[in-house]
Design a protein around this motif. Structure first.
Motif, PDB file in Angstrom:
ATOM      1  N   VAL A 336      36.515  69.664  59.294  1.00 16.57           N
ATOM      2  CA  VAL A 336      35.415  69.919  58.367  1.00 16.57           C
ATOM      3  C   VAL A 336      35.760  69.256  57.046  1.00 16.57           C
ATOM      4  O   VAL A 336      36.847  69.478  56.497  1.00 16.57           O
ATOM      5  CB  VAL A 336      35.183  71.427  58.155  1.00 16.57           C
ATOM      6  N   PHE A 337      34.838  68.426  56.561  1.00 12.99           N
ATOM      7  CA  PHE A 337      35.036  67.739  55.290  1.00 12.99           C
ATOM      8  C   PHE A 337      34.101  68.344  54.250  1.00 12.99           C
ATOM      9  O   PHE A 337      32.895  68.467  54.480  1.00 12.99           O
ATOM     10  CB  PHE A 337      34.755  66.239  55.440  1.00 12.99           C
ATOM     11  N   ARG A 338      34.671  68.726  53.114  1.00 13.37           N
ATOM     12  CA  ARG A 338      33.884  69.367  52.049  1.00 13.37           C
ATOM     13  C   ARG A 338      33.854  68.465  50.822  1.00 13.37           C
ATOM     14  O   ARG A 338      34.887  67.952  50.383  1.00 13.37           O
ATOM     15  CB  ARG A 338      34.484  70.728  51.692  1.00 13.37           C
ATOM     16  N   SER A 339      32.665  68.287  50.268  1.00 18.33           N
ATOM     17  CA  SER A 339      32.490  67.541  49.027  1.00 18.33           C
ATOM     18  C   SER A 339      31.566  68.335  48.115  1.00 18.33           C
ATOM     19  O   SER A 339      31.104  69.424  48.466  1.00 18.33           O
ATOM     20  CB  SER A 339      31.894  66.153  49.307  1.00 18.33           C
ATOM     21  N   ASP A 340      31.280  67.788  46.950  1.00 19.26           N
ATOM     22  CA  ASP A 340      30.412  68.488  46.000  1.00 19.26           C
ATOM     23  C   ASP A 340      28.971  68.591  46.484  1.00 19.26           C
ATOM     24  O   ASP A 340      28.187  69.373  45.944  1.00 19.26           O
ATOM     25  CB  ASP A 340      30.433  67.773  44.639  1.00 19.26           C
ATOM     26  N   THR A 341      28.630  67.819  47.509  1.00 16.49           N
ATOM     27  CA  THR A 341      27.242  67.805  47.986  1.00 16.49           C
ATOM     28  C   THR A 341      27.048  68.534  49.310  1.00 16.49           C
ATOM     29  O   THR A 341      25.927  68.611  49.813  1.00 16.49           O
ATOM     30  CB  THR A 341      26.742  66.363  48.130  1.00 16.49           C
ATOM     31  N   GLY A 342      28.127  69.041  49.905  1.00 16.06           N
ATOM     32  CA  GLY A 342      27.980  69.763  51.154  1.00 16.06           C
ATOM     33  C   GLY A 342      29.152  69.530  52.086  1.00 16.06           C
ATOM     34  O   GLY A 342      30.144  68.874  51.731  1.00 16.06           O
ATOM     35  N   ASP A 343      29.045  70.062  53.295  1.00 13.73           N
ATOM     36  CA  ASP A 343      30.090  69.962  54.310  1.00 13.73           C
ATOM     37  C   ASP A 343      29.610  69.117  55.479  1.00 13.73           C
ATOM     38  O   ASP A 343      28.417  69.092  55.798  1.00 13.73           O
ATOM     39  CB  ASP A 343      30.466  71.345  54.843  1.00 13.73           C
ATOM     40  N   VAL A 344      30.578  68.466  56.135  1.00 19.66           N
ATOM     41  CA  VAL A 344      30.306  67.730  57.367  1.00 19.66           C
ATOM     42  C   VAL A 344      31.270  68.233  58.435  1.00 19.66           C
ATOM     43  O   VAL A 344      32.486  68.223  58.232  1.00 19.66           O
ATOM     44  CB  VAL A 344      30.470  66.216  57.178  1.00 19.66           C
ATOM     45  N   ILE A 345      30.721  68.686  59.573  1.00 21.72           N
ATOM     46  CA  ILE A 345      31.543  69.021  60.734  1.00 21.72           C
ATOM     47  C   ILE A 345      31.675  67.749  61.560  1.00 21.72           C
ATOM     48  O   ILE A 345      30.671  67.159  61.976  1.00 21.72           O
ATOM     49  CB  ILE A 345      30.898  70.135  61.569  1.00 21.72           C
ATOM     50  N   ALA A 346      32.927  67.333  61.781  1.00 19.76           N
ATOM     51  CA  ALA A 346      33.163  66.035  62.409  1.00 19.76           C
ATOM     52  C   ALA A 346      34.190  66.161  63.525  1.00 19.76           C
ATOM     53  O   ALA A 346      34.824  67.209  63.707  1.00 19.76           O
ATOM     54  CB  ALA A 346      33.650  65.041  61.352  1.00 19.76           C
ATOM     55  N   ARG A 347      34.342  65.074  64.285  1.00 19.31           N
ATOM     56  CA  ARG A 347      35.466  64.992  65.213  1.00 19.31           C
ATOM     57  C   ARG A 347      36.781  65.048  64.435  1.00 19.31           C
ATOM     58  O   ARG A 347      36.841  64.664  63.270  1.00 19.31           O
ATOM     59  CB  ARG A 347      35.402  63.689  66.006  1.00 19.31           C
ATOM     60  N   HIS A 348      37.845  65.499  65.095  1.00 21.81           N
ATOM     61  CA  HIS A 348      39.121  65.658  64.389  1.00 21.81           C
ATOM     62  C   HIS A 348      39.711  64.335  63.930  1.00 21.81           C
ATOM     63  O   HIS A 348      40.519  64.303  63.003  1.00 21.81           O
ATOM     64  CB  HIS A 348      40.124  66.381  65.286  1.00 21.81           C
ATOM     65  N   ASP A 349      39.276  63.229  64.555  1.00 23.74           N
ATOM     66  CA  ASP A 349      39.879  61.935  64.237  1.00 23.74           C
ATOM     67  C   ASP A 349      38.974  61.053  63.388  1.00 23.74           C
ATOM     68  O   ASP A 349      39.227  59.853  63.249  1.00 23.74           O
ATOM     69  CB  ASP A 349      40.251  61.206  65.527  1.00 23.74           C
ATOM     70  N   GLU A 350      37.932  61.620  62.800  1.00 19.03           N
ATOM     71  CA  GLU A 350      37.033  60.819  61.960  1.00 19.03           C
ATOM     72  C   GLU A 350      37.557  60.749  60.520  1.00 19.03           C
ATOM     73  O   GLU A 350      37.864  61.778  59.931  1.00 19.03           O
ATOM     74  CB  GLU A 350      35.626  61.412  61.954  1.00 19.03           C
TER      75      GLU A 350
END
Length: 420
Positions: A336-350
């Motif tokens: 899970v990648f978190r930024s000031d604009t929201g989260d992205v659920i991604a593959r573990h290797d992205e």
């Protein structure tokens, strides 16, 4: 200490079946909340420290083996249990991290029988503490910097686990003596009950005796008449007076005037009695210095459970899904990648932009670091402060969470090839 039989029977049935079928390949299970309750803008991940300690300590003793033998389990499976040591890897968001729907709180990877066996153990620890921490974080936010003390032991499920979760969420102390012993960072806090006042011939005698035993402590003033109780408490120069019933805002303002007029501006006002975050928000302008919050926080009255699941997402290198309505499983291991604009659920290797939330916390059954309760508390304070202010308030608010294109494609492909 973990009790090895604190599990659902179907876990044992499935593990025995896997072993009989030779299904011992590597699997990944993921713990997440499918949907947030309507009264939660986020949930505060909690319980990881207890999960790791329990996984490391999990053993099946002779008494447990005998109990299971009497229930018809086979000799080969019982021998396997007798030699069992958890041999999985765990990645997780740090305790105290706010998470949203479908975001992995933790992922467990290892031999299929191992990671299946611990499903109930993991869910039990994380669910209870996440429920309580999520409620407590709202109460602490509504207190607007004034200390909140946990008064909920008599009605709260879990003796010390709930207090642990509340402490991580920012609660300042607890009435629970056992929790204070188990977790030395957590102060034990207590005043008196109405029964102490009632047991004496008069309120004056009760105050006099208590002040002799415990000078400069807190006097409970609402047993008979609250403002008269404040007047009677003044000669004993308590550290605080406690209001436990009635219109707390009005009584606090009146009590403050009485104390100030008596030359006691340093005497604090402590309020308790049926409080939650909504009541604290209504009291934000009252001259109250601290709160005791009990049942409604301890049982998370408005959201006492979460739609939390521990589901298989990968086996033998193949992403797994289910097609049940409203119960989507995104395949494979994730980040899970978190930024000031929201989260992205991604593959573990992205390699996506943003701050990755999931970190390794256990390798081959051994925690990578000892659990640190105060570090989890600091994480919660820092991570909550990063959220937009509207998410930390009581009104409904949403945080953007999306699935990466590659993970969405993996999900679509896994659904296409899922057996029918």
């Amino acid at each position: 200490m973990v009790n090895e039989l604190l599990t659902d029977l179907y876990e044992l049935n499935m593990v025995q079946a896997y072993l009989l079928e030779g299904m011992t390949g590597t699997a990944t299970f993921e713990l997440h909340v499918r949907r947030l309750p309507s009264v939660r803008n986020y949930v505060l991940a909690c319980g990881l420290g207890d999960v790791l300690a329990s996984l490391e300590a999990l053993r099946f003793g002779a008494d447990s083996i005998d109990f299971l033998r009497e229930r018809g389990f086979g000799a080969g499976f019982l021998d396997w249990l007798g030699a069992f040591r958890f041999r999985g890897d765990v990645t997780a968001v740090p305790e105290g991290t706010p998470v949203f729907a479908e975001e992995p709180i933790l992922q467990v990877t290892g031999p299929l029988p191992h990671v299946q066996l611990v499903e109930t153990l993991v869910l039990h620890a994380v669910h209870l503490q996440t429920v309580v921490a999520s409620k407590a974080a709202r109460v602490v936010a509504a207190a607007a910097g004034r200390p909140v003390i946990d008064f909920g032991l008599r009605r709260t499920p879990g003796t010390v686990e709930a207090v642990r979760a509340m402490w991580i969420a920012g609660v300042a102390g607890t009435s629970n003596v056992l929790a204070a012993r188990c977790y030395p960072s957590i102060p034990a806090v207590g005043t008196m009950a109405h029964s102490y006042i009632q047991a004496h011939a008069s309120e004056d005698r009760a105050f006099a005796a208590w002040s002799e035993h415990y000078p400069a402590s807190t006097l409970l003033v609402d047993t008979y008449d609250t403002l008269d109780g404040v007047r009677r408490a003044i000669p004993y120069r308590p550290a605080a007076v406690r209001l436990d019933s009635g219109d707390l805002g009005t009584l606090a303002r009146q009590a403050r005037r009485l104390l100030d007029d008596a030359g006691l501006p340093g005497v604090r006002i402590f309020a308790s009695g049926g409080l939650d975050e909504y009541a604290l928000a209504d009291l934000q302008h009252a001259p109250i210095d601290a709160y005791g919050v009990g049942t409604r926080m301890g049982v998370s009255e408005d959201a006492p459970s979460l739609d939390m699941a521990y589901k298989l997402t990968e086996y033998d290198g193949v992403g797994r899904v289910k097609l049940s309505a409203h119960k989507r499983i995104l395949p494979g291991r994730k980040q899970v990648f978190r930024s000031d604009t929201g989260d992205v659920i991604a593959r573990h290797d992205e390699p996506l932009l943003g701050r990755p939330l999931l970190v390794p916390v256990m390798r081959d059954g051994v925690p990578l670091a000892p659990p640190d309760l105060d570090a989890a508390r600091a994480t919660a304070a820092a991570e909550l402060a990063r959220l937009p202010v509207e998410l930390r308030g009581l009104a409904p608010a949403a945080w953007p969470v999306r699935v990466s294109e590659r993970l969405a494609a993996d999900h679509a492909e896994a659904c296409r090839r899922a057996p029918r």
